[in-house]
Design an enzyme around this catalytic site. Structure first.
Site, PDB file in Angstrom:
ATOM      1  N   TYR A  26      13.009  13.229 -21.856  1.00 21.90           N
ATOM      2  CA  TYR A  26      11.564  13.457 -21.929  1.00 21.90           C
ATOM      3  C   TYR A  26      11.192  14.736 -21.176  1.00 21.90           C
ATOM      4  CZ  TYR A  26       6.572  12.791 -21.140  1.00 21.90           C
ATOM      5  OH  TYR A  26       5.207  12.985 -21.074  1.00 21.90           O
ATOM      6  N   GLU A  48      -1.167   7.688 -22.091  1.00 24.21           N
ATOM      7  CA  GLU A  48      -1.512   7.956 -20.687  1.00 24.21           C
ATOM      8  C   GLU A  48      -2.461   6.880 -20.164  1.00 24.21           C
ATOM      9  OE1 GLU A  48      -0.012   9.963 -18.739  1.00 24.21           O
ATOM     10  OE2 GLU A  48       0.955  11.343 -20.136  1.00 24.21           O
ATOM     11  N   TRP A  56       5.604   5.501 -15.685  1.00 31.79           N
ATOM     12  CA  TRP A  56       5.689   6.160 -16.989  1.00 31.79           C
ATOM     13  C   TRP A  56       6.901   5.673 -17.779  1.00 31.79           C
ATOM     14  CZ3 TRP A  56       3.016   7.926 -20.666  1.00 31.79           C
ATOM     15  CH2 TRP A  56       3.572   8.692 -21.680  1.00 31.79           C
TER      16      TRP A  56
END
Length: 190
Positions: A26, A48, A56
């Site tokens: 990522y 988000e 995350w």
């Protein structure tokens, strides 16, 4: 000297990116790279928002589940979700089953469905700050900025939910409006 740390290939990276292979990929291929397109930005904004209060990596590992559950984050399709879709989402173990976040994601799609094509892209990118110096240390990277606060207020004024200043800044980082890769991080390579 910066806080960048050598990864498995010897390349220096932001330290947060080295805890899992998913994070490395990522970090190297997505985070901080410019993202355009209304549906693509809606997806990032939604993810988000789901991340708020969570790690995350939790979202990243469920991203395909989110995409399947939310019709690939196509604004027009999510805007047409019914109460039955909402109930389906609340039972879907492939996503985060938070009622408020699910409702916000659907409500945001309904708001955005009334925007002109390209309007979300233009709106978000109009809040991109001027590039500043590359951060050397993790402590140099803010969680909130004037620009993210302004973006948050502007999105809320237009009717969007779950778009606080911290979420707006995370969006700005993830979508390349700002480049918070550390100064000697491989993520700064073109």
């Amino acid at each position: 000297m910066s806080d960048a740390v050598a990864g498995p290939d010897g390349g220096l990276r932001c330290p947060w990116a080295l805890s899992t292979e998913d994070y490395i990929t990522y970090h190297d291929e997505e985070w901080g790279r410019p993202v355009h397109g209304d549906d693509a930005l809606y997806e990032r904004l939604s993810l988000e928002a789901f991340q708020s209060g969570l790690s995350w990596i939790t979202i990243l590992r469920r991203r395909e589940g989110f995409r399947a559950a939310f019709a690939g984050f196509k604004i027009a399709e999510v805007a047409a979700f019914t109460d039955a879709d909402r109930e389906r989402l609340l039972l879907d173990a492939g996503i985060i089953r938070n009622r408020l976040k699910i409702d916000a994601t659907i409500a945001n799609a309904r708001v955005l469905a009334d925007w002109a094509p390209g309007e979300l892209d233009e709106f978000i990118w109009s809040h991109a700050p001027k590039p500043g110096p590359a951060p050397k240390r993790l402590g140099d990277v803010p969680a909130v900025t004037e620009e993210s606060t302004a973006l948050s207020k502007a999105l809320k004024k237009r009717g969007l939910k779950f778009v606080g200043p911290t979420t707006a800044y995370a969006l700005m980082q993830a979508c390349g409006l700002v480049n918070d890769h550390l100064v000697d991080c491989v993520g700064r390579r073109p």
